[in-house]
Design a protein around this motif. Structure first.
Motif, PDB file in Angstrom:
ATOM      1  N   CYS A  95     118.176  33.184  94.906  1.00 23.00           N
ATOM      2  CA  CYS A  95     119.601  33.053  94.645  1.00 23.00           C
ATOM      3  C   CYS A  95     120.328  33.054  95.987  1.00 23.00           C
ATOM      4  O   CYS A  95     119.913  33.742  96.932  1.00 23.00           O
ATOM      5  N   ALA A  96     121.408  32.274  96.057  1.00 22.28           N
ATOM      6  CA  ALA A  96     122.201  32.209  97.274  1.00 22.28           C
ATOM      7  C   ALA A  96     123.678  32.200  96.924  1.00 22.28           C
ATOM      8  O   ALA A  96     124.060  31.782  95.820  1.00 22.28           O
ATOM      9  N   ALA A  97     124.500  32.639  97.859  1.00 20.91           N
ATOM     10  CA  ALA A  97     125.945  32.659  97.644  1.00 20.91           C
ATOM     11  C   ALA A  97     126.669  32.420  98.962  1.00 20.91           C
ATOM     12  O   ALA A  97     126.142  32.714 100.037  1.00 20.91           O
ATOM     13  N   THR A 102     134.065  23.603  97.287  1.00 19.26           N
ATOM     14  CA  THR A 102     133.529  22.760  96.225  1.00 19.26           C
ATOM     15  C   THR A 102     132.049  23.019  96.096  1.00 19.26           C
ATOM     16  O   THR A 102     131.402  23.460  97.064  1.00 19.26           O
ATOM     17  N   VAL A 103     131.494  22.764  94.953  1.00 20.74           N
ATOM     18  CA  VAL A 103     130.087  23.080  94.690  1.00 20.74           C
ATOM     19  C   VAL A 103     129.173  22.281  95.624  1.00 20.74           C
ATOM     20  O   VAL A 103     129.415  21.114  95.916  1.00 20.74           O
ATOM     21  N   ARG A 104     128.149  22.955  96.101  1.00 20.51           N
ATOM     22  CA  ARG A 104     127.215  22.289  97.020  1.00 20.51           C
ATOM     23  C   ARG A 104     125.841  22.922  96.916  1.00 20.51           C
ATOM     24  O   ARG A 104     125.688  24.052  96.448  1.00 20.51           O
ATOM     25  N   LEU A 105     124.833  22.211  97.402  1.00 18.42           N
ATOM     26  CA  LEU A 105     123.440  22.691  97.398  1.00 18.42           C
ATOM     27  C   LEU A 105     122.905  22.767  98.820  1.00 18.42           C
ATOM     28  O   LEU A 105     121.741  22.455  99.062  1.00 18.42           O
ATOM     29  N   TYR A 106     123.752  23.178  99.764  1.00 20.54           N
ATOM     30  CA  TYR A 106     123.302  23.327 101.145  1.00 20.54           C
ATOM     31  C   TYR A 106     124.190  24.353 101.852  1.00 20.54           C
ATOM     32  O   TYR A 106     125.256  24.699 101.365  1.00 20.54           O
ATOM     33  N   GLU A 107     123.690  24.856 102.987  1.00 27.78           N
ATOM     34  CA  GLU A 107     124.462  25.745 103.858  1.00 27.78           C
ATOM     35  C   GLU A 107     124.979  26.985 103.151  1.00 27.78           C
ATOM     36  O   GLU A 107     126.182  27.214 103.017  1.00 27.78           O
ATOM     37  N   TYR A 108     124.023  27.802 102.721  1.00 25.09           N
ATOM     38  CA  TYR A 108     124.367  29.090 102.156  1.00 25.09           C
ATOM     39  C   TYR A 108     123.992  30.189 103.147  1.00 25.09           C
ATOM     40  O   TYR A 108     122.914  30.167 103.731  1.00 25.09           O
ATOM     41  N   ASP A 109     124.879  31.148 103.306  1.00 24.63           N
ATOM     42  CA  ASP A 109     124.662  32.210 104.285  1.00 24.63           C
ATOM     43  C   ASP A 109     124.010  33.461 103.706  1.00 24.63           C
ATOM     44  O   ASP A 109     123.404  34.227 104.452  1.00 24.63           O
ATOM     45  N   TYR A 110     124.135  33.673 102.409  1.00 21.25           N
ATOM     46  CA  TYR A 110     123.651  34.913 101.812  1.00 21.25           C
ATOM     47  C   TYR A 110     122.564  34.615 100.784  1.00 21.25           C
ATOM     48  O   TYR A 110     122.724  33.725  99.936  1.00 21.25           O
ATOM     49  N   TRP A 111     121.475  35.397 100.898  1.00 17.72           N
ATOM     50  CA  TRP A 111     120.293  35.118 100.090  1.00 17.72           C
ATOM     51  C   TRP A 111     119.742  36.383  99.465  1.00 17.72           C
ATOM     52  O   TRP A 111     119.811  37.472 100.046  1.00 17.72           O
ATOM     53  N   GLY A 112     119.154  36.214  98.285  1.00 16.98           N
ATOM     54  CA  GLY A 112     118.408  37.293  97.685  1.00 16.98           C
ATOM     55  C   GLY A 112     116.969  37.279  98.161  1.00 16.98           C
ATOM     56  O   GLY A 112     116.571  36.407  98.942  1.00 16.98           O
TER      57      GLY A 112
END
Length: 121
Positions: A95-97, A102-112
């Motif tokens: 999971c990422a946040a 706008t919704v995207r599927l790249y460049e997430y900084d926070y991860w489980g």
């Protein structure tokens, strides 16, 4: 500190279903996206579904029609409903946040830390 905790993984037979959950805490913005990625052994991590604060979703073609992402803003929780699971869905699911416009599927900084999904008979 932003923290994400996934749950719901496990072993399931082909054709079965699982629902993954991800609770995010410590975020300060109400405008954030949540997403699910997966990584199979020996392969790169790939994005499979994302949702923004307005409920707009994005789903990868590889799982479209079988996987559904949803979000409960009051609980700061994202869900990934996975139906008709196939052996090729076997992977570690993350999971990422992140804050997003706008919704995207790249460049997430926070991860489980990830939760393992194994599809096998």
């Amino acid at each position: 500190e932003v923290q994400l905790v996934e749950s719901g993984g496990g072993l399931v037979q082909p054709g079965g279903s699982l629902r993954l959950s991800c609770v995010v805490s410590g975020h300060t913005s109400s405008r954030y996206c949540m997403a699910w990625f997966r990584q199979a052994p020996g392969k790169e991590r790939v994005g499979i579904a994302a949702i923004d604060s307005d409920g707009k979703t994005m789903v990868a073609d590889s799982v479209k029609g079988r996987f559904t992402i949803s979000k409960d803003n009051a609980k700061s929780t994202s869900y990934l409903q996975m139906n008709n699971l196939k052996p090729e869905d076997t992977a570690m699911y993350f999971c990422a946040a992140d804050i997003c416009s706008t919704v995207r599927l790249y460049e997430y900084d926070y991860w489980g830390q990830g939760t393992q999904v194994t599809v096998s008979s």
